[in-house]
Design an enzyme around this catalytic site. Structure first.
Site, PDB file in Angstrom:
ATOM      1  N   ASP A 326       0.856  -1.173   0.000  1.00 30.57           N
ATOM      2  CA  ASP A 326       0.000   0.000   0.000  1.00 30.57           C
ATOM      3  C   ASP A 326       0.899   1.232   0.000  1.00 30.57           C
ATOM      4  OD1 ASP A 326      -2.555   1.329   0.275  1.00 30.57           O
ATOM      5  OD2 ASP A 326      -1.965   1.783   2.330  1.00 30.57           O
ATOM      6  N   ASP A 611      -2.173  -0.938   5.961  1.00 30.26           N
ATOM      7  CA  ASP A 611      -2.499  -0.457   7.298  1.00 30.26           C
ATOM      8  C   ASP A 611      -3.978  -0.142   7.494  1.00 30.26           C
ATOM      9  OD1 ASP A 611      -2.674   1.719   5.669  1.00 30.26           O
ATOM     10  OD2 ASP A 611      -1.264   2.981   6.773  1.00 30.26           O
ATOM     11  N   ASP A 615      -7.326  -2.748   3.421  1.00 26.48           N
ATOM     12  CA  ASP A 615      -6.264  -3.705   3.104  1.00 26.48           C
ATOM     13  C   ASP A 615      -6.533  -5.098   3.662  1.00 26.48           C
ATOM     14  OD1 ASP A 615      -4.606  -1.806   1.792  1.00 26.48           O
ATOM     15  OD2 ASP A 615      -3.987  -1.027   3.734  1.00 26.48           O
TER      16      ASP A 615
END
Length: 898
Positions: A326, A611, A615
């Site tokens: 990410d 995080d 996700d």
């Protein structure tokens, strides 16, 4: 889908009243019909069920059978040791599993406990669990959104959706926005607000369109609930190995019976011998040793700021060849930062700003005064863009609180999405300064002059073109551009049209959520190690590519693809072309799972870092899910296999290094144990083929497998990392555990077997003239006759003791060979693994104690040896080390010649 409906249509569809809201009766009926606004939990597995699940392994079945047979034969100690190993392995497995599945519980805790709604025409604060579809919900700054909402009103409303969509900046909402397309990405639905996102600015009113599991976050919860095969490569390989060894043990037993029948041996003798071989074929301590080595690896990882929730994740991380990361908060710092500026006809990086220059100082002051955020060393509140402006001022010792006292705000015109401007009026001595900041295009339209070197210059077409070119340059680097203009006024009582006209352009700044300083080096290290880094983000394609290019992830925009483009590609087509992409922008949670599965479909071992709530499904879908410990949500931590305590991408690379080393050490342990067991099989097979007495008793084999071999195997499991381990490509997940080691395993197994049977024959020769005579004339019949004599006199214990000790000590010495397949033990360092040296010494001492203590000697049916016997034993036992060192010399010379 309510984002493509008008306000009126939504109200009619949901049968609600914007001014009065629902009645108490209606809300009660809808709550009974649709259920509470909560996220469902998956059915929890009981501890008893989890415990018994640990026994669903073929090798465990074989060990249980071995324990039963050992007990049947009266070998209670052997049976107890095997059962103890099985139970220990099961308990450790249950403890790890109990910590693994908390993601849905974390999702439930993210729901806002209280919500403000209209009921019966009045405002009421209720539990968010009691919200129903059709409720009119009030939103204000600092409040979490309690359900999915179609906005009806908004006043400067901004919502932080980073945990859901990956968007690094709060999204400006617009209730009047008309979206006709039916496939608008989640991040672009600006007339909607979503459950568990945070209102950071302004206020709004909306109607509840979805609750509980029907919300966007509910869809994520549903994906997390899906059962996926989480078996790691090592678990699969060990399961395959267990089945192979189990079938091998059965095959050996059958073979021995057949040979015994031809040799017309007594049934009990054949049965005992076959059991001995079955025990020899199975490394009883292997499951426990692998578990313990992995547990020790977890301890090592924790010292590197990586907390491992599941033991097998350690080795899986070492075989990763794709890291899907990410962007926001993982590759970047998750905070907007001013990186460039333009004023006084100077275009440079923010650290080159001259605070002693009047125009430059005014640029900072204006951006700080025309600002609603707060910034101190301890707290930061407000829009991240405005916080970035305060932070750059703070670096130059211009503090908002102090500046606001010197130049108090007397008037303001808030930002709105139509004007894309914000204006404040601040008192400067006897005059007022009107500062206006906002989008550069809109700002230049209301400016007629430019401040250059403290002189007001007419804004000519050439100057305007220069300013726009610099703004374009910033935008091409994915910077968000904010311009600032001002004018001096005598009175603060002026209209918007007056305040925002005939302004003097001061300058502009460009800001971005910058990459973490250490990430670029970490990505380079990963690339050298054969690991591809993939960026997945909710940001726009151009912004994502700019960051990716800066980090060395991608070189061309063609390597980037957006979520809307992914929707047009079939799963099979994506699987085929997935390797062409390095950046995935503007993606939804479903896209992330799709991307991870596409990489896995090509045989890759995929790690996913993240995080946010968004996700969680992809963390669970990946081979290894890595969550951030500081900025990570409870949801992401619950779904992940590994948690990084420092949120540092470099820690991932270090974890990969540890993972590779741990797997390599586990492989050393396994090769050591299997080669030793092969030596035991060879020893007994040779004795059967030549119709000799059994040289090793079942208790000897169990003792060697569970006690003597276990300590060296554990010591090999914690061997030092090899310095060049990150210069090797990732391990192919399809490779066998024995890839590259099978020849070494077989030859050393045969060597240990030959040395052990030699000790047996030589030990018999010392006590039998028939054997000594036959050895001189190579007469096997004489050897058999001699052993028959030993059987009759009871001296068979002597050669069995010799074989038992040579088998044990030669295996202990052989552990030194496993430290490197090419480097000499002297190059590696004899004492660099002190635990291994202690294990070898302790193993030899234990063997000596077994033969010297009468009580133990009677159990093991061994006798004490003389010093000459020990000299022969040592000579035979160190032979594997000498021969392997010679072979390694040839290997090194061959490598040099290449």
């Amino acid at each position: 889908m309510f984002y493509n409906k008008s306000k009126k249509e939504v109200l009619q569809t949901l049968n609600s009243n914007e001014k009065l809201g629902l009645t108490t009766k209606e809300s009660t009926e809808r709550l009974a019909k649709n259920g509470k606004n909560i996220l469902e939990s998956s059915e929890k597995k009981s501890m008893i069920k989890a415990f018994f699940n640990q026994f669903k392994d073929f090798m465990i079945y074989i060990l249980i059978i071995a324990a039963i047979i050992s007990g049947f034969l009266g070998e209670i100690t052997d049976a107890a040791i095997i059962i103890l190993v099985i139970l220990l392995n099961a308990v450790i497995g249950v403890i790890q599993e109990a910590k693994a599945e908390h993601s849905l519980e974390a999702l439930k805790q993210l729901s806002t406990p209280k919500a403000l709604v209209k009921r019966d025409g009045t405002l009421s604060e209720i539990s968010s669990e009691d919200i129903v579809i059709g409720d009119i919900v009030i939103l204000d700054a600092g409040r979490y959104v309690p359900c999915d909402i179609r906005l009806l009103e908004d006043v400067n409303l901004k919502i932080d959706e980073s945990a859901l969509t990956g968007e690094s900046e709060p999204v400006t909402k617009d209730s009047s926005l008309a979206l006709d397309n039916e496939n608008v990405p989640l991040g672009d639905r600006r007339n909607m607000a979503f459950m568990s996102t945070l209102v950071t600015y302004g206020r709004g009113v909306g109607i509840a369109t979805s609750t509980g599991m029907n919300t966007e976050i509910g869809h994520i919860a549903e994906m997390i609930k899906e059962n996926t095969d989480s078996t790691t490569p090592l678990q699969k390989k060990l399961a395959e190995l267990g089945k192979f060894l189990g079938f091998a043990a059965i095959g050996i037993c059958i073979l021995i019976f057949i040979i015994g029948l031809f040799q017309k041996r007594p049934f009990l003798e054949i049965f005992m011998t076959s059991i001995s071989l079955a025990v020899a074929a199975i490394p009883e301590g292997l499951p426990a040793i692998v578990t313990i080595v992995l547990a020790l690896g977890v301890t090592k990882m924790s010292k590197e700021n990586a907390i491992v929730k599941k033991l097998p994740a350690v080795e899986t991380l070492g075989s990763v060849n794709i890291i899907c990361s990410d962007k926001t908060g993982t590759l970047t710092q998750n905070k907007m930062t001013v990186t460039k500026f333009y004023c006084n006809e100077i275009y440079d990086t923010a650290d080159k700003l001259d605070i002693n220059d009047t125009v430059s100082k005014l640029l900072l002051e204006g951006n700080i005064l025309c600002n609603d955020a707060t910034f101190t060393d301890d707290t930061k509140t407000g829009d991240p863009t405005e916080i970035a402006l305060l932070e750059i001022g703070y670096k130059y010792n211009i503090i908002k609180d102090e500046l606001s006292i010197l130049h108090p705000r007397v008037e303001e015109i808030p930002f709105d999405s139509d004007r894309k401007l914000m204006t404040t009026v601040n008192k400067y001595n006897d005059v007022y300064y009107s500062f206006t900041k906002g989008a550069i295009d809109n700002l230049l339209k209301i400016c007629n002059k430019v401040l250059i070197k403290n002189t007001e210059v007419d804004l000519t077409d050439n100057l305007k073109e220069t300013i726009l070119n610099k703004a374009t340059s910033m935008s091409s680097d994915a910077l968000r551009v904010l311009g600032l203009a001002f004018k001096k006024i005598k009175s603060s009582n002026m209209t918007i049209s007056t305040l925002e006209s005939d302004l003097i352009f001061i300058g502009m700044v460009g800001m971005i959520d910058p990459p973490r300083t250490e990430v670029k080096d970490s990505i380079n290290t990963a690339t050298l190690a054969g690991i591809k880094t993939i960026m997945i983000t909710g940001d726009h394609k151009d912004t994502a590519f700019a960051i990716g290019k800066d980090l060395g992830i991608a070189d061309s925009i063609n390597e980037a693809i957006s979520g809307s483009e992914l929707d047009k590609i079939s799963d099979s087509e994506l699987n085929k072309n997935i390797d062409n992409y390095r950046i995935f922008a503007r993606v939804s949670p479903e896209h992330k799972v799709k991307i991870v599965k596409a990489f896995k479909s090509n045989g890759n071992i995929v790690s996913m870092t993240g995080d946010g709530v968004n996700d969680a499904p992809s963390l669970k879908a990946a081979d290894i899910g890595v969550a951030m410990g500081i900025t990570g949500t409870d949801v992401s931590k619950g779904a992940a296999d590994i948690i990084l305590l420092d949120d540092n991408f470099s820690t991932i690379v270090e974890a990969v290094k540890k993972g590779r080393s741990i797997f390599k050490n586990i492989k050393k342990s396994i090769i050591f144990l299997i080669s030793c067991n092969l030596g035991e099989i060879v020893t007994i097979l040779i004795s059967i083929l030549f119709n000799l007495p059994t040289p090793l008793r079942p208790i000897h084999l169990l003792w060697v497998n569970l006690i003597t071999d276990s300590l060296p195997a554990l010591s090999l499991g914690i061997d030092e990392e090899e310095t060049d381990i990150m210069n090797e490509p990732p391990r192919n997940p399809n490779d066998s555990l024995f890839t590259g080691s099978i020849t070494n395993l077989i030859l050393n197994g045969i060597l240990i077997g030959l040395l052990s049977i030699s000790a047996f024959i030589l030990g018999g020769a010392i006590h039998s003239n028939e054997i000594a005579y036959s050895l001189q004339h190579f007469d096997i019949s004489g050897v058999i006759l001699g052993f028959n004599h030993l059987n009759n006199t009871g001296n068979i214990y002597y050669p069995q003791t010799m074989a038992f000790i040579v088998l044990s000590v030669s295996q202990l010495v052989h552990s030194l060979n496993l430290r490197s397949d090419k480097k000499s033990i002297f190059q590696v360092g004899i004492f660099s693994n002190k635990y291994l040296i202690l294990s070898i010494i302790l193993g030899i001492v234990i063997q000596d104690i077994v033969t010297m203590v009468p009580f133990l000697a009677s159990i093991f049916k061994v006798i004490n040896l003389t010093s000459k016997d020990w000299l022969l034993v040592i000579t035979l036992s160190i032979t594997p080390l000498i021969l392997n060192e010679i072979v390694k010399i040839f290997k090194r010379n061959k490598k040099r010649m290449r």
